[in-house]
Design an enzyme around this catalytic site. Structure first.
Site, PDB file in Angstrom:
ATOM      1  N   PRO A 199       0.822  -1.214   0.000  1.00 17.69           N
ATOM      2  CA  PRO A 199       0.000   0.000   0.000  1.00 17.69           C
ATOM      3  C   PRO A 199       0.856   1.263   0.000  1.00 17.69           C
ATOM      4  O   PRO A 199       2.055   1.205   0.294  1.00 17.69           O
ATOM      5  CB  PRO A 199      -0.816  -0.125   1.290  1.00 17.69           C
ATOM      6  CG  PRO A 199      -0.127  -1.148   2.107  1.00 17.69           C
ATOM      7  CD  PRO A 199       0.653  -2.019   1.203  1.00 17.69           C
ATOM      8  N   PRO A 200       0.263   2.417  -0.322  1.00 13.21           N
ATOM      9  CA  PRO A 200       1.038   3.659  -0.345  1.00 13.21           C
ATOM     10  C   PRO A 200       1.592   4.002   1.034  1.00 13.21           C
ATOM     11  O   PRO A 200       0.965   3.716   2.054  1.00 13.21           O
ATOM     12  CB  PRO A 200       0.018   4.717  -0.787  1.00 13.21           C
ATOM     13  CG  PRO A 200      -1.103   3.958  -1.389  1.00 13.21           C
ATOM     14  CD  PRO A 200      -1.137   2.631  -0.715  1.00 13.21           C
ATOM     15  N   VAL A 236       4.322   2.897   2.630  1.00 18.21           N
ATOM     16  CA  VAL A 236       5.026   1.915   3.473  1.00 18.21           C
ATOM     17  C   VAL A 236       6.542   1.953   3.226  1.00 18.21           C
ATOM     18  O   VAL A 236       7.289   1.216   3.845  1.00 18.21           O
ATOM     19  CB  VAL A 236       4.493   0.468   3.273  1.00 18.21           C
ATOM     20  CG1 VAL A 236       3.077   0.351   3.757  1.00 18.21           C
ATOM     21  CG2 VAL A 236       4.616   0.022   1.827  1.00 18.21           C
ATOM     22  N   SER A 253     -14.365 -11.764  -0.998  1.00 14.10           N
ATOM     23  CA  SER A 253     -13.971 -12.072   0.383  1.00 14.10           C
ATOM     24  C   SER A 253     -15.000 -11.629   1.437  1.00 14.10           C
ATOM     25  O   SER A 253     -14.856 -11.950   2.608  1.00 14.10           O
ATOM     26  CB  SER A 253     -12.611 -11.458   0.698  1.00 14.10           C
ATOM     27  OG  SER A 253     -12.688 -10.060   0.642  1.00 14.10           O
ATOM     28  N   LYS A 271      -5.628  -7.299   6.455  1.00 19.21           N
ATOM     29  CA  LYS A 271      -6.969  -7.383   7.068  1.00 19.21           C
ATOM     30  C   LYS A 271      -6.873  -7.562   8.585  1.00 19.21           C
ATOM     31  O   LYS A 271      -7.619  -6.951   9.350  1.00 19.21           O
ATOM     32  CB  LYS A 271      -7.754  -8.541   6.429  1.00 19.21           C
ATOM     33  CG  LYS A 271      -8.155  -8.247   4.984  1.00 19.21           C
ATOM     34  CD  LYS A 271      -8.814  -9.438   4.326  1.00 19.21           C
ATOM     35  CE  LYS A 271      -9.211  -9.132   2.896  1.00 19.21           C
ATOM     36  NZ  LYS A 271      -9.821 -10.262   2.215  1.00 19.21           N
TER      37      LYS A 271
END
Length: 770
Positions: free
Chosen positions: A348-349, A351, A670, A713
């Site tokens: 993700p952005p 990191v 999901s 998650k």
């Protein structure tokens, strides 16, 4: 009489000539002739190379000559002066040893009558000879005067023939022409041909002389110009440029194929006028060719411990990528030659994917270059344009190599998943050659037109999601996933990296500002919701700005940033920490979702209305999620009896399913078990536990299938204050990636069937619908 065979010479009657004699038989013949009447028969050999000629090697018509003078030379040879008397023909060879003796028949021409035809031929011959002498300039004018005075036709022909530069066979033909008309005609023919040749020679000479004069004139003028420019302290720009380029090519240490190309282009440039448009193109091409690092290479730092220290110092966490880089270093140390790896950092952005690339370059002691691929949709951006286009230049790859200045940099291709394609081509396909270790040692750019070696480059690509990367391209890269950070990680990163960095960037000092851990946690929980730390850094910067303003007014100002002070500085909280439901509710279940921004929790709401059993879906759901909801509803209806759902509710109630934050598109399978749980809760009247979050795909038979993004998650559930997470049993292996401190605080329920999910999530406090 004795005979003297001649090599490469022919003697005409009425001509005086020197002959050099060296062969034994010939010397014997001369001595014999001197004893009798000084007369000797001269005949020419057919082949000058024959040393001991036989009867067939000698022309049978020759000349009877008188020996006028003999001069003995050193080495046993002699030089004789002979004068031709008349033609003669060999009747037979009477002796071949000690000299050649022949019986001859003489031809006398003194009694030939001159008729008009002979007179005309003589005049033509004299005229042609005079013209020939004027053109050739090899015969003296005195000779012409003596020749013109000859009145006998045979003698005239012989004397003229002796002055011409002819081949032996042509001279022999004149000698053999016993008929005077035939001899004169043949000689006229030869003279006409010779004059044609002389005319052509003259034209060629004039042209060559002119060319030479022009070249000499140009050379002379250039030398003068150089001398003048030298005196003035100036130099011809074009010559200077060519010399400079030649020098650069010599020093550039180019590979053979590149050097050949460079010299070829330089040759073209040299021949062009300086102001021609094509000259600019060639100049630019040579500049690019010479500016690329064909043989410049930096030395790798192969100290593993030092590299580990640098990576640990510059980045917190990120265990997997660091391990992979240290492994590369270890192999590089053992194997001297190896192809550069192609790593793809997916996460993700915020990191730290891009900054990790810089750290890798620092750890390896390599040059670093970064290009962003976001929004590129033209194949020529990667491979460049051909030189036929105006303003063409190499593609981004070679531009990056020029910028790097070495052939083994760390090359970061940022946002590889953001490339698009249109009618101009597919840039992702052009990258296939760049990112294939088997092909990139001969990467071909359209502009450069010669292969460039990229095999020593360490390529690192970054992406937020692997779903948008074309499969062939993905196949060439080694995927390293960077998960989101836990709250503890973020606190560490903020305290050790972000706060010192922002204090320095805002011109503050440690005596002006300090942050408590509580303040940092408050920012993380209530002012940011992200997997990375970009927004966290932004909020810290906002606090520093406000303090900086106070420091400008009072330089002794000091601010200790606590959790209470954060609200004054950043305003009211943007997010509610622990967004899980506060109490158990019917028809509301908490799911876990994965986005490019990291993990997030997802509420699923179900309401029942009297109707005909229809299903309404809202919340901007994608096709996969809609189908997942249909499958969940079918499963719940099929299990109505076991779940305690009345026939009336099952068959006659309309079901409305809504996923909040309706403006945000949602898709994926999901949320299947979350939807099924919310439906089962609403239809059975049993509330869903508020401290449980779940994720998993559902089938019509109630089987729970594995999903992706487990780490993100789980971290989202942890951020939201949820303690129990339900996961498909097949995702058990993914729990290894979850940080140990998070695993300790959470309970994981691994399920295979929907019944297990409902047993775990539905509380027994029933409240019937309707």
């Amino acid at each position: 009489m004795p005979m003297l065979p001649l090599r490469g010479v022919l003697v005409f009657p009425y001509t005086v000539i020197h002959l050099d004699v060296g062969r034994k038989k010939s010397i014997n013949a001369i001595e014999e002739a001197m004893l009798i009447d000084k007369e000797i028969f001269l005949a020419t050999q057919k082949d000058a190379q024959t040393d001991d000629p036989g009867e067939d090697d000698i022309y049978h018509i020759g000349t009877v000559a008188e020996i006028r003078q003999i001069l003995k030379m050193p080495g046993g040879t002699m030089r004789i002066l002979v004068e031709g008397i008349c033609r003669a023909k060999i009747r037979q060879f009477t002796s071949m040893d000690p000299y050649i003796k022949v019986e001859i028949e003489q031809f006398n021409e003194s009694d030939i009558e001159k008729d008009n035809r002979v007179e005309a031929l003589m005049r033509t011959l004299i005229s042609q000879f005079e013209q020939y002498v004027r053109m050739s300039k090899k015969i003296s004018p005195e000779t012409v005067i003596s020749v013109v005075a000859i009145e006998e036709p045979g003698r005239l022909a012989d004397v003229i023939a002796s002055h011409l530069t002819l081949k032996i066979n042509e001279k022999q033909r004149i000698l053999e022409a016993l008929d005077i008309n035939e001899r004169l005609e043949y000689l006229c023919e030869i003279l006409a041909k010779e004059m044609e040749v002389l005319e052509l020679e003259r034209k060629i000479n004039i042209r060559v002389r002119k060319q030479m004069e022009k070249s000499q004139k140009e050379y002379y003028l250039r030398e003068q110009m150089k001398a003048i420019q030298k005196e003035l302290g100036e130099r011809d720009e074009k010559i200077t440029e060519i010399e400079e380029l030649k020098e650069k090519i010599e020093k550039a240490n180019l590979p053979k194929h590149a050097e050949e190309k460079a010299y070829k282009e330089l040759e073209r440039l040299e021949k062009m006028p300086p102001m021609v448009a094509e000259a600019v193109v060639v100049r630019n091409y040579l500049d690019w060719l010479l500016s690329l690092p064909w043989s410049v290479e930096t030395r790798d730092r192969l100290d593993i411990k030092m590299a580990e220290e640098i990576l640990e110092r510059e980045h917190y966490g990120l265990k997997k990528p660091k391990e992979r880089i240290i492994e590369y270093l270890a192999i590089r140390k053992l194997a001297k030659k190896m192809k550069g790896p192609i790593l793809c950092l997916v996460g993700p952005p915020g990191v730290g994917k891009t900054s990790l690339g810089k750290s890798v370059a620092h750890a390896l002691n390599r040059n670093f270059v970064r290009i962003s691929l976001g929004g590129i949709r033209d194949e020529a951006e990667i491979r460049g344009h051909r030189r036929t286009y105006v303003g063409s230049m190499p593609g981004r790859i070679l531009q990056g190599m020029k910028q790097a200045g070495s052939k083994n940099p760390v090359f970061l291709l940022d946002e590889i998943d953001k490339m698009t394609m249109d009618f101009r081509g597919d840039p992702a396909s052009a990258l296939l050659e760049v990112l294939d270790p088997e092909q990139n040692n001969t990467f071909s750019d359209h502009y450069l037109e010669i292969p460039f070696d990229l095999s020593k480059v360490m390529f690192i690509t970054t992406a937020n999601s692997i779903h948008n990367i074309p499969r062939p391209l993905l196949d060439r890269m080694e995927i390293i996933e960077l998960g989101g950070y836990t709250e503890e990680d973020k606190v560490h990163i903020a305290m050790d990296y972000l706060i010192p960095k922002q204090i320095k960037e805002h011109g503050l000092k440690d005596i002006n500002i300090s942050f408590t851990e509580g303040a940092v946690r408050k920012i993380i929980r209530e002012y940011t919701r992200e997997a990375g730390v970009r927004n966290l850094e932004r909020q810290i910067a906002a606090v520093c700005r406000k303090v900086a303003r106070q420091v400008v007014e009072d330089k002794n100002y000091y601010a200790n940033i606590t959790s209470n002070r954060i609200i004054k500085m950043l305003g009211p909280e943007k997010y509610r920490y622990g967004t899980a439901e506060k109490e158990n509710q019917i028809g509301v279940a908490t799911g876990l979702a994965w986005t490019e921004m990291g993990g997030d929790i997802l509420a699923v709401e179900v309401a029942l209305l009297k109707g005909k059993g229809n299903l309404t879906l809202t919340g901007k759901l994608g096709d996969v999620m809609k189908e997942s909801a249909q499958a969940a509803l079918t499963y719940v209806r099929s299990r109505a009896e076991q779940l305690g759902i009345s026939d009336e509710v099952r068959d006659t109630y309309d079901v409305h399913l809504h996923v909040p934050e309706g403006a945000i598109p949602k898709d994926g399978p999901s949320a299947g078990i979350t939807i099924a749980t919310a439906l089962a809760s609403a239809m059975s009247g049993k509330p869903v536990r508020n401290d449980v979050a779940m994720t998993g795909e559902i089938t019509l038979r109630g089987r729970v299938l594995p999903i992706g993004g487990v780490k993100e998650k789980v971290l989202a559930a942890h951020r939201a204050g949820i303690n129990t997470v339900i996961l498909p049993v097949e995702n058990k292996k993914d729990l290894d990636e979850v940080p140990a401190n998070v695993k300790k605080r959470m309970r994981f329920v691994l399920v295979e069937h929907m019944d297990e999910v409902l047993n775990e999530t539905l509380s027994q406090d029933e409240k019937r619908p309707g």
